[in-house]
Design a protein around this motif. Structure first.
Motif, PDB file in Angstrom:
ATOM      1  N   ILE A 121      -1.094  -3.607   5.110  1.00  0.00           N
ATOM      2  CA  ILE A 121      -1.087  -4.356   3.854  1.00  0.00           C
ATOM      3  C   ILE A 121       0.252  -5.042   3.618  1.00  0.00           C
ATOM      4  N   SER A 122       1.363  -4.379   3.958  1.00  0.00           N
ATOM      5  CA  SER A 122       2.681  -4.980   3.706  1.00  0.00           C
ATOM      6  C   SER A 122       3.704  -4.536   4.765  1.00  0.00           C
ATOM      7  N   PRO A 123       3.722  -5.191   5.925  1.00  0.00           N
ATOM      8  CA  PRO A 123       4.637  -4.769   6.995  1.00  0.00           C
ATOM      9  C   PRO A 123       6.049  -5.334   6.897  1.00  0.00           C
ATOM     10  N   ILE A 124       6.244  -6.402   6.136  1.00  0.00           N
ATOM     11  CA  ILE A 124       7.559  -7.030   6.066  1.00  0.00           C
ATOM     12  C   ILE A 124       8.519  -6.089   5.330  1.00  0.00           C
ATOM     13  N   GLY A 125       9.692  -5.885   5.901  1.00  0.00           N
ATOM     14  CA  GLY A 125      10.696  -5.021   5.288  1.00  0.00           C
ATOM     15  C   GLY A 125      10.592  -3.574   5.728  1.00  0.00           C
ATOM     16  N   LYS A 126       9.715  -3.305   6.678  1.00  0.00           N
ATOM     17  CA  LYS A 126       9.555  -1.940   7.169  1.00  0.00           C
ATOM     18  C   LYS A 126       9.930  -1.877   8.651  1.00  0.00           C
ATOM     19  N   THR A 127      10.291  -0.693   9.087  1.00  0.00           N
ATOM     20  CA  THR A 127      10.545  -0.446  10.495  1.00  0.00           C
ATOM     21  C   THR A 127       9.904   0.873  10.871  1.00  0.00           C
ATOM     22  N   VAL A 128       9.699   1.073  12.151  1.00  0.00           N
ATOM     23  CA  VAL A 128       9.036   2.270  12.642  1.00  0.00           C
ATOM     24  C   VAL A 128      10.076   3.165  13.301  1.00  0.00           C
ATOM     25  N   VAL A 129      10.134   4.414  12.849  1.00  0.00           N
ATOM     26  CA  VAL A 129      11.064   5.402  13.404  1.00  0.00           C
ATOM     27  C   VAL A 129      10.322   6.723  13.580  1.00  0.00           C
ATOM     28  N   THR A 130      10.965   7.660  14.255  1.00  0.00           N
ATOM     29  CA  THR A 130      10.363   8.986  14.388  1.00  0.00           C
ATOM     30  C   THR A 130      10.394   9.686  13.032  1.00  0.00           C
ATOM     31  N   LYS A 131       9.557  10.687  12.907  1.00  0.00           N
ATOM     32  CA  LYS A 131       9.495  11.432  11.644  1.00  0.00           C
ATOM     33  C   LYS A 131      10.825  12.100  11.331  1.00  0.00           C
ATOM     34  N   GLU A 132      11.531  12.534  12.363  1.00  0.00           N
ATOM     35  CA  GLU A 132      12.818  13.201  12.156  1.00  0.00           C
ATOM     36  C   GLU A 132      13.868  12.240  11.604  1.00  0.00           C
ATOM     37  N   VAL A 133      13.902  11.029  12.118  1.00  0.00           N
ATOM     38  CA  VAL A 133      14.855  10.031  11.627  1.00  0.00           C
ATOM     39  C   VAL A 133      14.536   9.673  10.181  1.00  0.00           C
TER      40      VAL A 133
END
Length: 153
Positions: A121-133
Motif C-alpha cells: 500500500i505504501s512502500p515509499i520511505g520504507k526499507t527492508v531489514v532483519t527483525k533484529e536490526v
C-alpha cells in the motif's frame, strides 16, 4: 528455521508475487518518472522472494532523520503508487493469504502475505531489514525519547 521457511515460501508461490513486484518495477523504470517507485519495487521484490526473518521499517525510524521519501513528498508518492500499482499488488497478496489460510500449514505463509500486502500500500520511505536490526533501531529510538524527556524535566 528462517531458511526453511524462505525456501518453502519461494517454491510454493513467493516467486510469483516477487515477479509481480519486478514487473511493476520494470513498468516504473520504463516511464522514467517512475524510477523512484521502481527502485522501491525491486527492494520489496527481494523481500517478497524471501520474507521470513525480515521486516519493512520506515527509514526515518531507522536513521532518526527525515529524507525525501519519509516526508510530505513521500506521502504524495505513496498516494500515486497506491492508485497505479499498490492496490493491485496488495490485492494479489490478500488473495494469496486467503488461499494459504485454508490449511493449517499455510497460516505462517498467509501472515507473510498480509505483511507484504501492508507494504504494498505504501512502500515509499520504507526499507527492508532483519527483525533484529528493526528491534535494535526501535530500542535506540525509545532510549533517545526517554533521554529527551528526562532532560526536559
Amino acid at each position: 528455521m528462517r531458511a526453511i521457511g524462505n525456501l518453502i515460501w519461494f517454491i510454493f508461490g513467493g516467486i510469483i508475487m516477487g515477479l509481480a513486484w519486478c514487473f511493476f518495477g520494470l513498468l516504473a523504470f520504463i516511464s522514467i518518472v517512475g524510477i523512484p517507485w521502481g527502485r522501491s519495487c525491486f527492494v520489496i521484490a527481494g523481500f517478497s522472494f524471501f520474507p521470513f526473518g525480515k521486516v519493512a521499517i520506515a527509514r526515518d525510524e531507522l536513521t532518526l532523520s527525515e529524507d525525501i521519501g519519509t516526508g510530505g513528498l513521500g506521502m504524495v508518492g505513496n498516494i500515486i503508487w497506491f492508485i497505479f500499482a499498490g492496490f493491485w499488488l496488495a490485492l494479489g497478496h490478500v488473495f494469496s493469504a486467503i488461499a494459504c489460510f485454508v490449511t493449517i500449514i499455510g497460516i505462517p505463509f498467509a501472515l507473510q502475505h498480509l505483511k507484504l500486502a501492508g507494504i504494498s500500500i505504501s512502500p515509499i520511505g520504507k526499507t527492508v531489514v532483519t527483525k533484529e536490526v528493526a528491534a535494535a533501531a526501535r530500542n535506540a529510538n525509545a532510549e533517545t525519547v526517554v533521554s529527551n524527556i528526562r532532560s526536559n524535566r
